[in-house]
Structures are given as C-alpha cells and as structure tokens.
Design an enzyme around this catalytic site. Structure first.
Site, PDB file in Angstrom:
ATOM      1  N   GLU A  94       0.915  -1.337  -0.052  1.00 27.44           N
ATOM      2  CA  GLU A  94      -0.072   0.001   0.057  1.00 27.44           C
ATOM      3  C   GLU A  94       0.964   1.381   0.051  1.00 27.44           C
ATOM      4  O   GLU A  94       1.892   1.490   0.750  1.00 27.44           O
ATOM      5  CB  GLU A  94      -0.818   0.093   1.125  1.00 27.44           C
ATOM      6  CG  GLU A  94      -1.955   1.434   1.427  1.00 27.44           C
ATOM      7  CD  GLU A  94      -2.638   1.149   2.631  1.00 27.44           C
ATOM      8  OE1 GLU A  94      -3.808   1.750   2.505  1.00 27.44           O
ATOM      9  OE2 GLU A  94      -2.441   0.688   3.673  1.00 27.44           O
ATOM     10  N   LYS A 166      -9.920   1.928  -2.445  1.00 30.66           N
ATOM     11  CA  LYS A 166     -10.046   1.533  -1.167  1.00 30.66           C
ATOM     12  C   LYS A 166     -11.493   1.783  -0.477  1.00 30.66           C
ATOM     13  O   LYS A 166     -12.038   2.992  -0.570  1.00 30.66           O
ATOM     14  CB  LYS A 166      -9.008   2.248  -0.223  1.00 30.66           C
ATOM     15  CG  LYS A 166      -8.891   1.479   1.275  1.00 30.66           C
ATOM     16  CD  LYS A 166      -7.948   2.235   1.832  1.00 30.66           C
ATOM     17  CE  LYS A 166      -7.500   1.702   3.343  1.00 30.66           C
ATOM     18  NZ  LYS A 166      -6.519   2.314   4.106  1.00 30.66           N
ATOM     19  N   CYS A 207      -5.565  -2.657   2.877  1.00 30.61           N
ATOM     20  CA  CYS A 207      -5.494  -2.389   4.254  1.00 30.61           C
ATOM     21  C   CYS A 207      -6.632  -2.562   5.240  1.00 30.61           C
ATOM     22  O   CYS A 207      -7.105  -3.591   5.526  1.00 30.61           O
ATOM     23  CB  CYS A 207      -4.744  -1.162   4.418  1.00 30.61           C
ATOM     24  SG  CYS A 207      -3.934  -0.991   6.038  1.00 30.61           S
TER      25      CYS A 207
END
Length: 331
Positions: A94, A166, A207
């Site tokens: 990331e 995301k 994440c």
C-alpha cells in the site's frame, strides 16, 4: 412483591402505585411484515472458481522514501528480482510510491484515467518486461477533484485489467496510541474488484478493507481464489490484528489471503508493521517475512480451495433462511 425484599412503608406505597410490569416470558420477536417479505431462504449463487493451478507468488515488502522516482526504481527492481526467482504473480505494498500521510497524498497523487501517471506507466512496463501478473499495491489517485487510495492490476502483457479504490477508509482514534483519518484527504471507493488474471481469479482489498468480512464474503461468492490486501498496519494494530484478521478471512471463506506491507521505517511519521504474508484456506501461514525490506516467495496450489470446500461444505450449510449477504452492486 420482590422476593426477599423487606416491605417498608415507602416501598409498599411505591409498589402499590407503580404501573404493573408484565411477568410473562419474553416472546420471540417476529420480523416486521416488510422484513418478512424481503427475507428469502434461497441460497445466493456461488460462482465456481476457475481451473486450479499452481502459481509462484512474490510479495515485495519494499522500503518507501520521500523520493517518488527512487520508489519507482525500487519497485521495478523488486519486480524484476521476483520474476527472475520464478514468480508469476507479484504484489507491491500500500502507498508504495509515497510516505503514508495525509500531507503526502495530494502531493504524490497521479491522474491515472487522464494518463498522467508515471507510477502506473512504470508498473505496466515492469509487468510486461518481466512477464508477470502484477497487483501494484496502491498509490494516491486524483480523479475529478477527489483523491483515492487506488490499486492497479496488470496482466503479464502490461495491460491494466482493473483499479480498486479503497472501500473502507482508515479513520481511527486510539488514545495514547494512534490517530489517523484518511477521510481528511481521501474519498472511499464504491465497488468491489474481482479480476481474472493469468495466475488466478483475484479479489482486491486495501489495508483497512481487511477488517470487514462482508467484502471477503462477496468475493468468495464470486469465485475468487485469492484475496490480495496491500496494507500498512501500524505498530499498534499490526501486532494485535494483522495476522489474526488474515487467518479469519481465509478460514471463513476457504480461500487464500496475501498481504503486502511497506518495510518498517522507524524514522517515518507513520511506522508500518511489515510482516507481509500468505495464508492458505485452512488458516496456515504459507510464507511470511519480518519487518525489514525483503520479498516473500511461495508456490501456492489453488486446488486447496476446492479441496477445503469439499471437505467442509460451509457455503451449502449456511442458514439462508435465517440470514443473508446482499451484494448491492449487482443489478
């Protein structure tokens, strides 16, 4: 009268004048009519996984600096080394092209759709030149006045197959430990990302997406064999939850999980936990590294996905007459 309670004049007056509570047993609460109509015992369709194959995978836990050009060169070198070691699927961390901070995201952001993206151009070339499927971690993306935390996926010819923005933004406040709010600069994505690559059918999360089981459950229903999460858990959440969450997502959905973190930099404003790893469908760690820069290599056999699901047919055993997972992105 309450059993074993002394009846004083005041208490007697209160008990005599207070509304009488029902002593009947709590009954089962039925859904409202509209809820009952919406519920269905029919199981959702689970898409079959593609033909299983063995694939060499590499997770490149690279060191990230404030120099974007240097970061690009570092990523290219890691991809080349992974390919030379036999990898056919390579993963980056990331925010691999910039420091992980709200101050950095606007400064390092690239407009992918408009073609102004040196990071994406370099990763496309790296995938093509090395003949690998590349899950290129994530970079800050600018689009229509907004910023996103975006992962690009390339095939072994360098073609951009998909982008994942995301979905769940990292907004936390743990007093005395860490406070971070991605929503101060970033916008959340609004779609799932499932991609058929030369290596496998892969689902993408980034994440904090790892903390939300629903995303992984949807991917499992769509026939995903591997979920890749480029991620940068920190020194508070990493030791506590990084491995735990990966194992939970893997065993709940009976598929492979791969995570790739930046290498730990104690001098950075945000310190990543590291420990990139691969988890199999039975929650066993296939391979992992520690906190320093390095590459995780492993051969994974996607036949394990169907094998585990045959041994323990959890999807068929789900009680869809009692609960359901609804994929609202499908028409």
């Amino acid at each position: 009268m309450l059993a074993g309670t002394l009846r004083t004049p005041f208490l007697a007056s209160f008990l005599d004048t207070a509304p009488k509570a029902s002593c009947t047993a709590l009954k089962h609460v039925r859904p409202l009519p509209c809820q009952a109509k919406a519920m269905s015992s029919e199981a959702p369709k689970q898409i079959s996984t593609p033909k299983a194959q063995k694939v060499n995978i590499a997770l490149c836990q690279i060191a990230v600096s404030e120099d974007k050009d240097k970061n690009i060169q570092t990523a290219k070198a890691a991809i080349q080394e992974a390919a030379q070691a036999g990898a056919k699927l390579v993963v980056l961390p990331e925010m691999w092209n910039c420091p992980y901070s709200n101050e950095s995201f606007p400064k390092y952001a690239e407009n992918i759709d408009a073609g102004f993206s040196p990071s994406v151009s370099a990763m496309s070339s790296a995938a093509r030149e090395n003949g690998v499927t590349l899950v290129a971690g994530s970079i800050p993306e600018s689009s229509n006045g907004k910023l996103y935390n975006t992962c690009c996926i390339f095939d072994d010819q360098g073609k951009l197959l998909a982008k994942h923005r995301k979905v769940h933004l990292f907004d936390i406040d743990i007093p005395g430990k860490i406070t971070f709010k991605e929503s101060e600069t970033l916008t959340q994505g609004d779609d799932f990302t499932v991609v058929d690559t030369p290596a496998c059918r892969v689902g993408i999360g980034i994440c904090y997406d790892l903390r939300f089981p629903e995303l992984a459950m949807v991917y499992a229903q769509r026939g995903v064999q591997l979920i890749v999460y480029p991620g940068a858990f920190n020194m508070t959440t990493g030791p506590a939850h990084w491995e735990l969450l990966q194992k939970a997502r893997a065993v709940d959905n009976q598929l492979f999980i791969a995570t790739c973190s930046p290498a730990r930099n104690q001098g950075a404003g945000y310190t990543a936990w590291g420990h990139s790893m691969i988890i199999d469908p039975f929650a066993a760690i296939v391979a992992q590294t520690q906190e320093l820069a390095g590459t995780v290599h492993a051969e994974i056999d996607f036949a394990q996905v169907n094998e585990r699901r045959q041994n323990m047919p959890m999807f068929k055993q789900k009680r869809f007459d009692l609960y359901a997972l609804i994929d609202k992105t499908l028409s």
